[in-house]
Design an enzyme around this catalytic site. Structure first.
Site, short mmCIF file in Angstrom:
data_model
loop_
_atom_site.label_atom_id
_atom_site.label_comp_id
_atom_site.label_asym_id
_atom_site.label_seq_id
_atom_site.Cartn_x
_atom_site.Cartn_y
_atom_site.Cartn_z
CG MET A 1 -8.14 3.23 -31.25
SD MET A 1 -7.38 4.70 -30.51
CE MET A 1 -5.69 4.67 -30.81
CE1 TYR A 2 -9.15 3.15 -27.26
CE2 TYR A 2 -10.84 1.76 -26.31
CZ TYR A 2 -10.36 3.02 -26.61
OH TYR A 2 -11.08 4.13 -26.25
CB SER A 3 -4.46 -3.88 -28.09
OG SER A 3 -4.07 -3.54 -26.77
CG LEU A 4 -2.45 -1.54 -33.28
CD1 LEU A 4 -1.11 -1.83 -33.92
CD2 LEU A 4 -3.06 -0.27 -33.82
#
Length: 345
Positions: free
Chosen positions: A65-68
């Site tokens: 999910m970090y920076s998608l």
């Protein structure tokens, strides 16, 4: 040893047999500033990975999910550039949605399998060393989640599995299900633990110690509160992240929290070191903690964290740091209804 005064220490990660550095570099800060304004792009992130590897850090934690997904891409490419991939331990996570759609989040068998394949591609690896559930999924039976994770281990796509913030009874239940069914077992717990928030000492940490679980706390500096740069609990102007991150005010809002900050500053002043180094040294002194997960968007912050390895606290200093603490409501786990809504949105 270059810039650093001491060689890095390495410790077993729970009962896995893998050895990890005393600090883990959290990679939430690297990816795309379009996701969060304080995130560094690949070019800006490169010096942090190089510096970490030079200092002996071999443990890196990210999430899909970090920076998608872009954090995983940046992490994979920069570790391929600066590190020996056989020596590093790469951890990532699954649960939160990375795109819109009914099956783009959660811990169903479908999403776990699809998310793992996507993470492998983005990281550029054949196997993920530590694959963690970012939170538990209230909409999916725990048995289904554990069986899906076990399959990934058996397929060789994942080496070990871990969990993140949840209640101790939920974690104990997961361990029991895995034991009973002969499934791969959670080897680590990535939980919310620092000098300002110590509720994990009640049940989760004793459980982890008894079950030989590696403990890798997130937010070891209480989202910068323990770094000593803020002037008050509600100070949102000290950093770009503090300005845009409403979670800090949710997690840390008691008057006693500021008293802890003052105690850290006092011990740091007596020692002639930075408050952040005292806060990290306290975490390292906790017998259940394997490696705090540190984040850095400025190189001096990373250097400070590495320098904290030279700080060994006395019993008196530890007592001074712990004395102001007052119990908190549970924070950082997330209510089931909120998480379920993320799945539906």
């Amino acid at each position: 040893m270059g810039l650093y005064a001491r060689a890095m220490d390495y410790h077993p990660l729970g009962s896995t047999g893998m050895l990890v550095s005393s600090l883990c570099l959290g990679c939430m800060s690297y990816g795309s500033p379009e996701w969060r304004p304080w995130v560094l792009d690949e070019a800006a992130a490169a010096p942090f990975f190089r510096r970490a590897v030079e200092a002996g850090i071999n443990f890196f934690d990210t999430a899909d999910m970090y920076s998608l997904g872009q954090s995983e891409e940046v992490t994979g490419r920069l570790l391929a550039k600066y590190a020996n991939r056989d020596e590093v331990v790469i951890a990532t996570k699954v649960f939160f949605p990375t795109a819109k759609g009914p099956n783009m989040g959660g811990l169903s068998r479908k999403h776990i399998q699809q998310a793992c394949e996507a993470s492998l591609r983005r990281l550029g690896v054949e196997a993920i060393d530590l694959y963690q559930v970012h939170r538990l999924d209230p909409l999916t039976p725990l048995e289904e989640t554990l069986e899906a994770l076990d399959l990934l281990v058996r397929q060789g796509k994942v080496r070990f599995i871990g969990a993140s913030s949840c209640y101790a009874w939920e974690f104990a239940r997961a361990l029991a299900i895995s034991e009973r069914r002969g499934l791969a077992r959670f080897a680590t717990m990535q939980n919310h633990y620092n000098l300002v928030y110590r509720e994990e000492e009640r049940e989760m940490l004793p459980l982890c110690e008894a079950e030989r679980i590696g403990v890798i706390p997130w937010s070891p500096l209480a989202r910068g509160l323990l770094a000593g740069t803020r002037t008050a609990l509600d100070d949102k102007q000290s950093t770009l992240r503090a300005e845009s991150d409403g979670l800090s005010q949710y997690l840390y809002q008691q008057d006693s929290d500021w008293a802890v900050v003052e105690a850290v500053r006092s011990v740091a002043a007596d020692r002639g070191v930075e408050p952040a180094q005292i806060a990290l040294a306290w975490l390292r002194a906790q017998p259940t903690v394997t490696a705090p997960i540190i984040g850095a968007t400025k190189l001096p912050h990373l250097d400070s964290a590495i320098a904290s390895l030279d700080v060994e606290l006395t019993d008196d200093e530890i007592a001074r740091l712990e004395a102001p603490y007052q119990p908190h409501p549970v924070r950082g786990i997330g209510e089931s209804a909120v998480l379920a809504q993320l799945r539906r949105s």
